[in-house]
Structure formats: structure tokens, C-alpha cells
Design a protein around this motif. Structure first.
Motif, PDB file in Angstrom:
ATOM      1  N   GLU A 126      -0.224   7.323   2.754  1.00 18.08           N
ATOM      2  CA  GLU A 126       0.535   7.807   1.410  1.00 18.08           C
ATOM      3  C   GLU A 126       1.422   6.410   1.123  1.00 18.08           C
ATOM      4  O   GLU A 126       1.788   5.644   1.950  1.00 18.08           O
ATOM      5  CB  GLU A 126       1.583   8.820   1.896  1.00 18.08           C
ATOM      6  CG  GLU A 126       0.919  10.263   2.180  1.00 18.08           C
ATOM      7  CD  GLU A 126       2.149  11.260   2.426  1.00 18.08           C
ATOM      8  OE1 GLU A 126       2.629  11.786   1.275  1.00 18.08           O
ATOM      9  OE2 GLU A 126       2.432  11.405   3.375  1.00 18.08           O
ATOM     10  N   ASN A 127       1.011   6.061  -0.350  1.00 15.70           N
ATOM     11  CA  ASN A 127       1.708   4.733  -0.683  1.00 15.70           C
ATOM     12  C   ASN A 127       2.912   5.151  -1.148  1.00 15.70           C
ATOM     13  O   ASN A 127       3.414   6.047  -1.676  1.00 15.70           O
ATOM     14  CB  ASN A 127       0.722   4.141  -1.629  1.00 15.70           C
ATOM     15  CG  ASN A 127       1.331   2.868  -1.944  1.00 15.70           C
ATOM     16  OD1 ASN A 127       2.070   2.459  -3.024  1.00 15.70           O
ATOM     17  ND2 ASN A 127       0.834   1.736  -1.135  1.00 15.70           N
ATOM     18  N   ALA A 128       3.918   3.785  -1.115  1.00 14.93           N
ATOM     19  CA  ALA A 128       5.234   3.977  -1.531  1.00 14.93           C
ATOM     20  C   ALA A 128       5.582   2.492  -2.080  1.00 14.93           C
ATOM     21  O   ALA A 128       5.026   1.526  -1.637  1.00 14.93           O
ATOM     22  CB  ALA A 128       6.394   4.546  -0.670  1.00 14.93           C
ATOM     23  N   ASP A 193       5.680  -3.088  -1.218  1.00 18.84           N
ATOM     24  CA  ASP A 193       4.752  -2.202  -1.416  1.00 18.84           C
ATOM     25  C   ASP A 193       4.372  -1.970   0.147  1.00 18.84           C
ATOM     26  O   ASP A 193       4.110  -2.564   0.866  1.00 18.84           O
ATOM     27  CB  ASP A 193       3.442  -2.413  -2.104  1.00 18.84           C
ATOM     28  CG  ASP A 193       2.413  -1.399  -1.979  1.00 18.84           C
ATOM     29  OD1 ASP A 193       2.720  -0.272  -2.563  1.00 18.84           O
ATOM     30  OD2 ASP A 193       1.214  -1.438  -1.675  1.00 18.84           O
ATOM     31  N   LYS A 196       4.609   5.210   2.947  1.00 17.34           N
ATOM     32  CA  LYS A 196       5.508   6.194   2.622  1.00 17.34           C
ATOM     33  C   LYS A 196       6.573   6.503   3.750  1.00 17.34           C
ATOM     34  O   LYS A 196       7.625   6.441   3.844  1.00 17.34           O
ATOM     35  CB  LYS A 196       5.101   7.430   1.884  1.00 17.34           C
ATOM     36  CG  LYS A 196       6.210   8.411   1.334  1.00 17.34           C
ATOM     37  CD  LYS A 196       5.959   9.545   0.615  1.00 17.34           C
ATOM     38  CE  LYS A 196       7.140  10.042   0.187  1.00 17.34           C
ATOM     39  NZ  LYS A 196       6.725  11.484  -0.670  1.00 17.34           N
ATOM     40  N   GLU A 200      10.267   5.549   4.214  1.00 17.76           N
ATOM     41  CA  GLU A 200      11.594   6.293   4.546  1.00 17.76           C
ATOM     42  C   GLU A 200      12.120   6.080   5.743  1.00 17.76           C
ATOM     43  O   GLU A 200      13.456   6.197   5.774  1.00 17.76           O
ATOM     44  CB  GLU A 200      10.681   7.686   4.855  1.00 17.76           C
ATOM     45  CG  GLU A 200      10.410   8.559   3.463  1.00 17.76           C
ATOM     46  CD  GLU A 200       9.468   9.709   3.764  1.00 17.76           C
ATOM     47  OE1 GLU A 200       9.074   9.906   4.876  1.00 17.76           O
ATOM     48  OE2 GLU A 200       9.185  10.349   2.711  1.00 17.76           O
ATOM     49  N   LEU A 211      13.539   4.584  -3.246  1.00 16.07           N
ATOM     50  CA  LEU A 211      12.055   4.644  -3.300  1.00 16.07           C
ATOM     51  C   LEU A 211      11.754   4.672  -4.762  1.00 16.07           C
ATOM     52  O   LEU A 211      12.360   5.535  -5.666  1.00 16.07           O
ATOM     53  CB  LEU A 211      11.674   6.196  -2.885  1.00 16.07           C
ATOM     54  CG  LEU A 211      10.183   6.381  -2.360  1.00 16.07           C
ATOM     55  CD1 LEU A 211       9.706   5.575  -1.438  1.00 16.07           C
ATOM     56  CD2 LEU A 211       9.876   7.793  -2.115  1.00 16.07           C
ATOM     57  N   ALA A 215       3.787   5.316  -7.319  1.00 14.65           N
ATOM     58  CA  ALA A 215       3.270   4.642  -6.212  1.00 14.65           C
ATOM     59  C   ALA A 215       1.750   4.127  -6.509  1.00 14.65           C
ATOM     60  O   ALA A 215       1.409   4.436  -7.666  1.00 14.65           O
ATOM     61  CB  ALA A 215       3.073   5.679  -5.035  1.00 14.65           C
TER      62      ALA A 215
END
Length: 268
Positions: A126-128, A193, A196, A200, A211, A215
Motif C-alpha cells: 500500500e503506497n503513501a 514516498d 502506508k 503510519e 499523510l 498516493a
């Protein structure tokens, strides 16, 4: 012509070494069991996957990937030994024999699979994107970071994603994720980048970060997997067996949840 010939010789050397390594790794699992120790390469700066934290007053490498490594060692009936290093050295340690496997938030790629064996995936990426809290409304899209600096960890899947999608930004590759976060906080870069769960973890420790509302897109193959030397057939099957069991019990998510509780005591 000279460059072409030298290039061909170099390429031949790489494949020759890979072939030799492949034949010598068929009994890797037996060798691990004989020495009674599984050496796993990690880069402990990627909470909650692998990071250093104070546990009972001691500086300890912890994280979801460490729990996975321990489960594999238990299945093999051996002790777990963690070999800590920079992320861009994690995979190469398998070729030099410094480690038996690498579990460090690694993602499968076709190029990597030419040189290493990979397990089945154990976690979908999962990207963030992290930005300063004060800039969360300003940097609200890929386009809003045009002409700005975006930091990533060198050698990570996020490095490739950022270079592909932040086409008008200056992507800065850094050795450690902690370094990227520090550069964001000091204003040297405008965004970071990363994954996720990792984002967090840093948010829990840094109230001045936030955040971003967007994304990057990840591919279907951008999942975490265990890397092993090429030709580790028997060992790959054992690792896949452990991963299948953990997946059935939904244990890896539990590992992440437990690791997240330790991010407050993380050691840089």
C-alpha cells in the motif's frame, strides 16, 4: 566494438556466477539445519516491518518481518540470526553468502527474479506520501509536487514508482528511510514516498507530519516476498509453507499491529 565485447564478457560472467551459485544452493536448507542457524539479512529502518526499538531497556531489532523470520526459523528447527545492513546491500548479501535469506520489505520484480528465488507474496503493498502537516493542503496531488523534491529509499519499489509517476518532480534516493524523514522535517525535500504502514509508524512519532490526500498507483505484483539465493528449491517450498499457514491464520496483520505498538520506542 571493444565496449560491446567487454559488455558481453561481463554479462556472461554474471550468468556464469548465477549458474554456479544455483547448483551450490540446492542443499541450502540442509546446510542451515546442520549449522542450526538461519541468517536473515534485514535493514532495520522500516517500521513496522523491521526497525530498532527499546525492549526491556535493550536496543532490539523488531517488526512484522522479524516475526516472519522467526516463524521460518521455528519451522526449520534452528536459531534465528539477524544480519543488519543498509537496504541496498540486503539482496547482494545472498550472493556473497553473508545471509541465507533476505526479509526486509522486499518486493518481487522480474529483474530480481533472474538472480534470486522469491517466495509467494506475504503482504500486498500500500503506497503513501508524507508531507509536512502545514503543507497538507498545498501538496494534494502528484501535479502539486512538480518542481519539488520527493525522497525515497534507495533500491526500494517506491523508488521505481516515484520515478515513473512523479515525472515533473526531482526524486531523491537516500540510503535510509530515517534520513528521508529527517530531510522532510528540515525542509530539504517536500515529500517522502513510502509504504502506508511505514508512513503510519512515522506519523505516530512525528506530529508535524501528515499523510497526503493522494498516493501512487501500485501494480498487482508489488507485494512483499522473501528472497533467497537462486536455486534454493527446497528452502523456497518450506518458506511458502510457513507463509501459507500465516495467511490462513491472518497472522501477518497481527504482526504489523503488534509492531505498530513499539514504534513509540523506536531507536533511530
Amino acid at each position: 566494438m571493444k565496449k560491446i565485447v567487454l559488455g558481453a564478457i561481463s554479462l556472461l560472467s554474471v550468468f556464469t556466477l548465477a549458474a554456479c551459485g544455483s547448483s551450490s544452493n540446492e542443499n541450502l536448507q540442509d546446510k542451515i539445519e546442520e549449522k542450526g542457524k538461519l541468517v536473515v539479512a534485514v535493514s532495520p529502518d522500516y517500521a513496522p516491518f523491521e526497525f530498532k526499538a527499546l525492549v526491556d531497556g535493550k536496543d532490539t531489532i523488531v517488526g512484522a518481518d522479524i516475526e516472519l523470520a522467526q516463524a521460518i526459523a521455528d519451522e526449520l528447527g534452528v536459531k534465528l540470526e539477524l544480519s543488519s545492513m543498509n537496504f541496498d546491500n540486503v539482496l547482494s548479501s545472498l550472493q556473497t553468502g553473508k545471509a541465507d535469506m533476505a526479509i526486509s520489505g522486499l518486493s518481487y520484480t522480474a529483474d530480481r527474479a533472474k538472480v534470486y528465488d522469491f517466495s509467494d507474496p506475504y503482504y500486498e503493498t500500500e503506497n503513501a506520501v508524507l508531507v509536512k502537516a502545514e503543507n497538507v493542503d498545498t501538496y494534494n496531488s502528484i501535479e502539486s509536487l512538480a518542481g519539488k523534491k520527493v525522497a525515497v529509499q534507495k533500491g526500494s519499489i517506491e523508488e521505481g514508482l516515484s520515478k515513473d509517476q512523479f515525472k515533473d518532480s526531482n526524486v531523491v534516493s537516500l540510503t535510509a528511510m530515517g534520513e528521508a524523514i529527517n530531510e522532510l522535517k528540515s525542509g530539504q525535500v517536500q515529500a517522502v514516498d513510502l509504504e502506508k504502514p511505514v508512513a503510519e509508524g512515522y506519523l505516530a512519532q512525528n506530529s508535524d507530519l501528515a499523510l497526503a490526500s493522494f498516493a501512487l498507483k501500485t501494480g498487482e505484483g508489488d507485494a512483499k516476498a522473501v528472497a533467497m539465493p537462486k536455486g534454493s528449491g527446497k528452502l523456497v517450498k518450506t518458506v511458502n509453507k510457513v507463509i501459507a499457514k500465516l495467511e490462513k491464520e491472518d497472522k501477518y496483520k497481527d504482526f504489523i499491529s503488534e509492531a505498530a505498538k513499539l514504534t513509540g520506542s523506536a531507536v533511530e
